[in-house]
Motif scaffolding. Structure first.
Motif, PDB file in Angstrom:
ATOM      1  N   VAL A  88       1.137  -0.901   0.753  1.00  0.00           N
ATOM      2  CA  VAL A  88       0.156   0.112   0.248  1.00  0.00           C
ATOM      3  C   VAL A  88       1.243   1.181   0.116  1.00  0.00           C
ATOM      4  O   VAL A  88       0.138   2.393  -0.470  1.00  0.00           O
ATOM      5  CB  VAL A  88      -1.128  -0.441   1.840  1.00  0.00           C
ATOM      6  N   HIS A  89       2.216   0.630   0.605  1.00  0.00           N
ATOM      7  CA  HIS A  89       2.799   2.184   0.534  1.00  0.00           C
ATOM      8  C   HIS A  89       3.781   2.843  -0.545  1.00  0.00           C
ATOM      9  O   HIS A  89       4.187   3.739  -0.318  1.00  0.00           O
ATOM     10  CB  HIS A  89       3.472   2.202   1.672  1.00  0.00           C
ATOM     11  N   CYS A  90       4.088   1.406  -1.709  1.00  0.00           N
ATOM     12  CA  CYS A  90       4.292   1.788  -2.444  1.00  0.00           C
ATOM     13  C   CYS A  90       4.610   2.795  -3.613  1.00  0.00           C
ATOM     14  O   CYS A  90       4.126   3.334  -3.355  1.00  0.00           O
ATOM     15  CB  CYS A  90       5.054   0.154  -3.566  1.00  0.00           C
ATOM     16  N   SER A  91       5.081   3.399  -4.606  1.00  0.00           N
ATOM     17  CA  SER A  91       5.413   3.680  -5.807  1.00  0.00           C
ATOM     18  C   SER A  91       5.728   3.523  -6.875  1.00  0.00           C
ATOM     19  O   SER A  91       6.813   2.945  -6.733  1.00  0.00           O
ATOM     20  CB  SER A  91       5.422   5.653  -4.930  1.00  0.00           C
ATOM     21  N   ASP A  92       5.558   4.695  -7.970  1.00  0.00           N
ATOM     22  CA  ASP A  92       6.613   5.076  -9.138  1.00  0.00           C
ATOM     23  C   ASP A  92       7.384   5.505  -8.923  1.00  0.00           C
ATOM     24  O   ASP A  92       7.868   6.276  -8.336  1.00  0.00           O
ATOM     25  CB  ASP A  92       5.412   5.027 -10.045  1.00  0.00           C
ATOM     26  N   GLU A  93       7.830   5.542 -10.338  1.00  0.00           N
ATOM     27  CA  GLU A  93       9.067   7.096 -10.207  1.00  0.00           C
ATOM     28  C   GLU A  93       9.074   8.396  -9.781  1.00  0.00           C
ATOM     29  O   GLU A  93       9.747   8.660  -9.379  1.00  0.00           O
ATOM     30  CB  GLU A  93       9.541   6.895 -11.320  1.00  0.00           C
ATOM     31  N   ASP A  94       7.858   8.826 -10.489  1.00  0.00           N
ATOM     32  CA  ASP A  94       7.188  10.050 -10.142  1.00  0.00           C
ATOM     33  C   ASP A  94       6.412   9.603  -8.793  1.00  0.00           C
ATOM     34  O   ASP A  94       6.249  11.545  -8.188  1.00  0.00           O
ATOM     35  CB  ASP A  94       6.358  10.235 -10.881  1.00  0.00           C
ATOM     36  N   ARG A 124       3.016  12.056  -0.889  1.00  0.00           N
ATOM     37  CA  ARG A 124       3.602  13.237  -1.990  1.00  0.00           C
ATOM     38  C   ARG A 124       4.530  12.878  -2.674  1.00  0.00           C
ATOM     39  O   ARG A 124       4.852  11.921  -2.308  1.00  0.00           O
ATOM     40  CB  ARG A 124       4.561  14.533  -1.093  1.00  0.00           C
ATOM     41  N   THR A 125       4.058  13.152  -4.011  1.00  0.00           N
ATOM     42  CA  THR A 125       4.883  12.557  -5.637  1.00  0.00           C
ATOM     43  C   THR A 125       6.291  13.681  -5.159  1.00  0.00           C
ATOM     44  O   THR A 125       6.273  14.379  -4.318  1.00  0.00           O
ATOM     45  CB  THR A 125       4.201  13.138  -6.249  1.00  0.00           C
ATOM     46  N   ILE A 126       6.695  13.128  -5.992  1.00  0.00           N
ATOM     47  CA  ILE A 126       8.421  14.151  -6.081  1.00  0.00           C
ATOM     48  C   ILE A 126       8.057  15.267  -7.029  1.00  0.00           C
ATOM     49  O   ILE A 126       8.282  16.165  -6.187  1.00  0.00           O
ATOM     50  CB  ILE A 126       9.519  14.253  -7.283  1.00  0.00           C
ATOM     51  N   ASP A 127       6.868  15.977  -7.320  1.00  0.00           N
ATOM     52  CA  ASP A 127       6.465  17.839  -7.224  1.00  0.00           C
ATOM     53  C   ASP A 127       5.200  18.061  -6.194  1.00  0.00           C
ATOM     54  O   ASP A 127       5.666  19.592  -5.892  1.00  0.00           O
ATOM     55  CB  ASP A 127       5.937  17.552  -8.682  1.00  0.00           C
TER      56      ASP A 127
END
Length: 231
Positions: A88-94, A124-127
């Motif tokens: 549930v905590h994973c994310s993509d490269e952005d 939060r995303t990288i942006d």
């Protein structure tokens, strides 16, 4: 793609909104092939197609849960979280998590399952985008309401100073009723800070007056004039 520090992010959203990073691959410098692939993904697919996609990602659970969240595959999300709750905590490269994916695609049931499964409400995303930013950018009012009821940061600002209200105000149309409803939802929140400014110096009200048909809704948060005599 490089931009000066003082560029207007909202103008870029209006002109290149279809290229906002969504999913495993950022499309800011997208090629024609990537654009065509994105169009193909928006088409309706058969159940067989979805099952084939899931099978192809069986050995890549992180990619699978991100894909499943974006494509409203609720049973797959449940199955993956049962096997490995940490997904549930994973994310993509952005920096987009499964919750971001479900939020920008408007899948309330998946959003609910992810939060019940332990997802943070304000990743939060990288942006600097939160899931609420994503829901409001694409006028998914039901998702935005659900997130707010579960602790989403109403006044969160992206790296460029954009709040969910800025994004809702910048993406409105007279024919899309959910865009007005999303603004109404945000403007009705007691703790809204409507006067927050983006890095380009604009409030959400400024954006609405410049780019949308629903600027009159901001009268809800304007200072009232006391017409009673002072005693």
């Amino acid at each position: 793609m490089e931009f000066p520090e003082d560029f207007n992010q909202l103008e870029l959203l209006n002109s290149h909104g279809d290229l906002i990073p969504r999913g495993a691959s950022s499309m800011w410098a997208g090629s024609k092939d990537e654009e065509e692939e994105a169009e193909d993904e928006e088409m309706e697919h058969s159940e067989e197609w979805y099952l084939q996609k899931e099978e192809a990602l069986t050995d890549k659970p992180k990619e699978l849960i991100l894909w499943a969240a974006e494509n409203n595959r609720l049973s797959t999300v449940h199955k993956l979280l049962t096997a490995d709750p940490s997904l549930v905590h994973c994310s993509d490269e952005d920096g987009y998590t499964p919750l971001h994916r479900a939020a920008y695609s408007g899948h309330v049931s998946v959003v609910s399952a992810l939060i019940s499964g332990g997802s943070k409400v304000n990743p939060r995303t990288i942006d600097g985008w939160t899931p609420l930013h994503s829901a409001c950018r694409w006028s998914h009012v039901a998702v935005a309401s659900f997130l707010l009821h579960h602790g989403a940061e109403l006044n969160a600002q992206t790296n460029g100073g954009l709040t969910p209200l800025h994004l809702a105000a910048s993406h409105t149309s007279s024919t899309k009723t959910d865009s007005a409803h999303t603004l109404e939802l945000l403007l009705s929140q007691r703790h809204l800070r409507a006067g927050l400014r983006s890095s380009s110096g604009e409030t959400a009200g400024d954006v609405a007056r410049r780019s949308g048909p629903h600027h009159f809704l901001f009268e809800m948060v304007e200072d009232c004039v006391n017409a009673l005599p002072v005693t």
